[in-house]
Write an enzyme that holds these catalytic residues in place. Structure first.
Site, mmCIF file in Angstrom:
data_model
loop_
_atom_site.group_PDB
_atom_site.id
_atom_site.type_symbol
_atom_site.label_atom_id
_atom_site.label_comp_id
_atom_site.label_asym_id
_atom_site.label_seq_id
_atom_site.Cartn_x
_atom_site.Cartn_y
_atom_site.Cartn_z
ATOM 1 N N SER A 46 -17.136 -64.019 -44.531
ATOM 2 C CA SER A 46 -17.310 -64.957 -43.418
ATOM 3 C C SER A 46 -17.071 -64.287 -42.067
ATOM 4 C CB SER A 46 -16.366 -66.148 -43.585
ATOM 5 O OG SER A 46 -15.025 -65.685 -43.610
ATOM 6 N N HIS A 47 -16.471 -63.118 -42.049
ATOM 7 C CA HIS A 47 -16.282 -62.395 -40.796
ATOM 8 C C HIS A 47 -17.013 -61.058 -40.770
ATOM 9 C CE1 HIS A 47 -13.020 -65.323 -40.243
ATOM 10 N NE2 HIS A 47 -13.344 -65.195 -38.998
ATOM 11 N N LEU A 123 -8.690 -63.160 -37.777
ATOM 12 C CA LEU A 123 -7.423 -62.976 -37.068
ATOM 13 C C LEU A 123 -6.551 -61.917 -37.753
ATOM 14 C CD1 LEU A 123 -6.189 -64.188 -34.511
ATOM 15 C CD2 LEU A 123 -4.908 -65.754 -35.953
ATOM 16 N N GLU A 187 -16.320 -74.561 -44.805
ATOM 17 C CA GLU A 187 -16.264 -75.056 -46.186
ATOM 18 C C GLU A 187 -16.839 -76.467 -46.284
ATOM 19 O OE1 GLU A 187 -12.600 -73.955 -48.637
ATOM 20 O OE2 GLU A 187 -11.890 -73.561 -46.593
ATOM 21 N N LEU A 306 0.284 -61.627 -53.313
ATOM 22 C CA LEU A 306 0.564 -61.675 -51.879
ATOM 23 C C LEU A 306 -0.722 -62.056 -51.154
ATOM 24 C CD1 LEU A 306 2.861 -58.556 -51.411
ATOM 25 C CD2 LEU A 306 3.503 -60.964 -51.619
#
Lengths: 339, 339
Positions: A46-47, A123, A187, A306
C-alpha cells in the site's frame, strides 16, 4: 489479474523516471523513490508503487511542488523545525533527520516538527532510519478527517497514525505504525469494491448508526480503534502533528480541493531519544540489551510476533525474487515515465 | 453501606496524620496527601483515601521507605533523572518536576526518567501540574504483569497506563490517563465480588480461552484494549517506563513478594514540551489558541466530552460539599492515625 514482476532496482529506476518526468527534482525524487522501494522490499504494497500515480499527478497538476528545497529552523536546542514549503514530506523528513539525530545525541531528547508538507509515505519509514541509528523514536502525522470522536457522528480526526521505533542490537528495529482508526480507509474501499460487508466497529452511517455497509461507512465516519481510548489517541496525534507544527487540523483542510489522488497538507511531529543519555540504565547499550529480555519473553510464546516481523520476513525474499504489481498499475506508471 | 462525609481539608489532614504515623516523612507525606486530596476533589475515588491502607502498610512493613529524599541526576541538557531510592514515586515526581519544566522551557523538549520508585498514584496527576504550567506532557508507567501480548496467553505487560496533557488558556488542561488493558484490574475484582460476569474482551482464562468469568480472568490474563494495537501501546509503555529508566519489566518483578496492598517498584518516564519553542505555530500562545478550535469542534456535537471533563465537574462541587468514604475505610484509616 495480469501482473508484472520487477527487481527492486527496477522499482527504484521506474519510480525515479516517473517522478522526475512529473516535475519532481532529482534530489526529491531520489528520496521518494527510496520510500516506495523500501515499502516494496518490505512487502508493504500500500506504500509501494501503488502510490506513484498520487505523487505524479499531484506534482503534474501543480498542487504540490516537487522541486522545493525544505528549509531547517533551529527553534531551540532540542527542536529542529522543517518547513516543507508545500512539497512532499519525504524530502523534508530526509533534510531534517540528521539534525534531529544529532540533537537527540547531544540533548538526550529532541523534537522535529514538519510543517507545510504533504505526507504520502509509510510512517514506519520515518522512524526506521532513526531506530537503525540507535535512537528511540516516535512519529505522529494527521490526515484529512475521516474518524468521529466518541459519541459524535461527524468526520473529525484523520486516520492519524503513530509510529514507534526501538533499536535492537544486531537486528532490525522493533517498529509499529498503526492508525488510530479501527481500519484503514482503503480497507473499507476494498470491501465496497468486492461487495463485502465490513465488520462491526469500523464505521457509522451519516446518522451515526453502526453499519456493516461499506458505502454507508464511507459516507458516515470511521470509528477509532478500541473505543474512547483510541479516540483519545487520535486526538493526541491531531494535537501533536498539527498543534505543535502550525498546520491545519483535519477538519480545517477537509474542504481543500483534492481530487488528484495525492495527499492533503498536514503536519508531522517526530521525537527522538538517545538511550545512552538516560543514565539510569547503566553503561551505554544496557537499555537496549535489557529490552531484548522483553522481546524474548514475547516471542517465546507460540502464536506471537513483533509488529515489524512481517516486513522483515518479506525483506529476506524480495531482493532475490523481486516484487509484482498489477499490469494495469505498471502501465499507468509507464505513462508517467513519458514527457 | 455507612458512609463518612469529610471536607477536603479533613481529607488532607487525615491523610497527613496517617501517613506520618506510618513512618513517612512530613515532606513526603505532604506530597502524597496532596495526590489523594486532589483525587478526592476530582471524584477519582480509586486514587483517593482508598489508597491510604496501601501507602501506610507498605511503609509500616518497611518494604517501601517513606523517609527517603529523592536525588536528581542531570544526565543530559534535555534529561533530568530522578532516583526515588525505593520510596514512593510521588515525592520523586515532585522533586524532579520543576527541573523538568525548566529544561522543557530552555530546550524545547525534555525527559524525566524516574527510577527505583513505587508508583501508587493517578497518572493524570503527574501531567496535571506540567500542563497547568503551559507544557504539553506525556507520562508512561508500568506495573506488575497482568496483560497478555496478542496471540500469547501469559501475563506479560502491566496494565501500563499512559497519560497526555495539553494546556488550555484560561481553563484546566485536557488530560487523558488510560490503561493499555481493556479494563482496570480492579473492575474485574469488583465484578467477582458482586457475582457478575465480565464483558467479553477483558480477559482470557489460564488456557488462553476468552472468558466472561472474573475468577478465570484474574487467574489467566487481562487483554489489551483494541486488540493488537493496544498490545503495541502496552509494549511501548513497558519499553519507555522500564527500558529508559533501568527498572524492572513487569514480568521481572512479578515474582517479588507483595502482599501488603502497596505498589510494586517500577519505572516512569515523563516527557514535556514547551509549545512556545515550536516556532512553526507563530507567536507564543498561538499553538494553544489554535488547539481550542479542535476542542470546540469536538464539543459542539451532542454526546461528546473531553477526557478530563468528569473530573472538572466533580471539582466544582467537592470544595463546598466535601466527599464521602465508606465508614469501614475511614475506621481503617483512623487505625493508621494511631502510633
Amino acid at each position: 489479474m495480469s501482473e508484472v514482476r520487477l527487481t527492486l532496482e527496477e522499482v527504484r529506476d521506474t519510480a525515479m523516471r516517473g517522478l522526475t518526468k512529473s516535475g519532481i527534482s532529482e534530489e526529491n525524487a531520489a528520496v521518494i523513490a527510496d520510500v516506495m522501494t523500501t515499502a516494496e522490499q518490505d512487502g508493504c504494497k500500500s506504500h509501494g508503487l501503488f502510490r506513484m500515480p498520487g505523487y505524479c499527478s499531484s506534482s503534474r497538476s501543480g498542487r504540490i511542488d516537487g522541486k522545493v528545497t525544505p528549509t531547517l529552523h533551529d527553534d531551540a536546542p532540542g527542536v529542529i523545525r522543517v518547513d516543507g514549503h508545500h512539497g512532499f514530506t519525504a524530502p523534508a523528513m530526509a533534510a531534517g533527520r540528521p539534525v534531529l539525530a544529532e540533537k537527540a545525541r547531544s540533548q538526550g531528547i529532541a523534537a522535529m516538527p514538519i510543517m507545510n508538507a504533504c505526507h504520502f509515505a509509510a510512517l514506519w519509514y520515518d522512524v526506521d532510519a532513526l531506530a537503525e541509528d540507535g535512537l528511540v523514536a516516535f512519529a505522529f502525522v494527521n490526515s484529512r478527517s475521516f474518524v468521529a470522536h466518541t459519541g459524535g457522528i461527524r468526520k473529525l480526526y484523520g486516520t492519524n497514525p503513530m509510529a514507534f521505533g526501538w533499536p535492537r542490537p544486531g537486528k532490525p528495529p522493533m517498529i509499529f505504525d498503526q492508525a488510530s482508526s479501527a481500519s484503514a480507509r482503503g480497507e473499507i474501499q476494498i470491501h465496497l469494491r468486492d461487495g463485502h460487508d465490513i465488520p462491526e466497529g469500523w464505521a457509522i452511517d451519516p446518522e451515526g448508526n453502526p453499519t456493516t455497509d461499506p458505502e454507508a461507512g464511507l459516507a458516515g465516519a470511521q470509528l477509532p480503534f478500541g473505543g474512547h481510548k483510541g479516540a483519545a489517541i487520535a486526538m493526541m496525534v491531531e494535537l501533536l502533528a498539527v498543534g505543535l507544527t502550525g498546520c491545519k487540523f483535519g477538519f480545517e483542510s477537509a474542504q481543500d480541493e483534492n481530487t488528484d489522488g495525492g495527499p492533503s497538507e498536514g503536519g508531522e511531529l517526530l521525537i527522538a531519544m538517545d538511550p545512552a543519555r538516560f543514565g539510569g540504565t547503566g553503561e551505554s547499550g544496557a537499555a537496549l540489551a535489557h529490552a531484548e529480555l522483553l522481546f524474548n519473553e514475547i516471542l517465546q510464546e507460540e502464536g506471537t510476533r513483533l509488529p515489524s516481523d512481517r516486513r522483515y520476513a518479506a525483506r529476506k525474499v524480495t531482493p532475490t525474487e523481486g516484487i509484482t504489481i498489477p499490469k494495469s498499475l505498471y502501465d499507468t506508471i509507464l505513462g508517467y515515465c513519458e514527457d
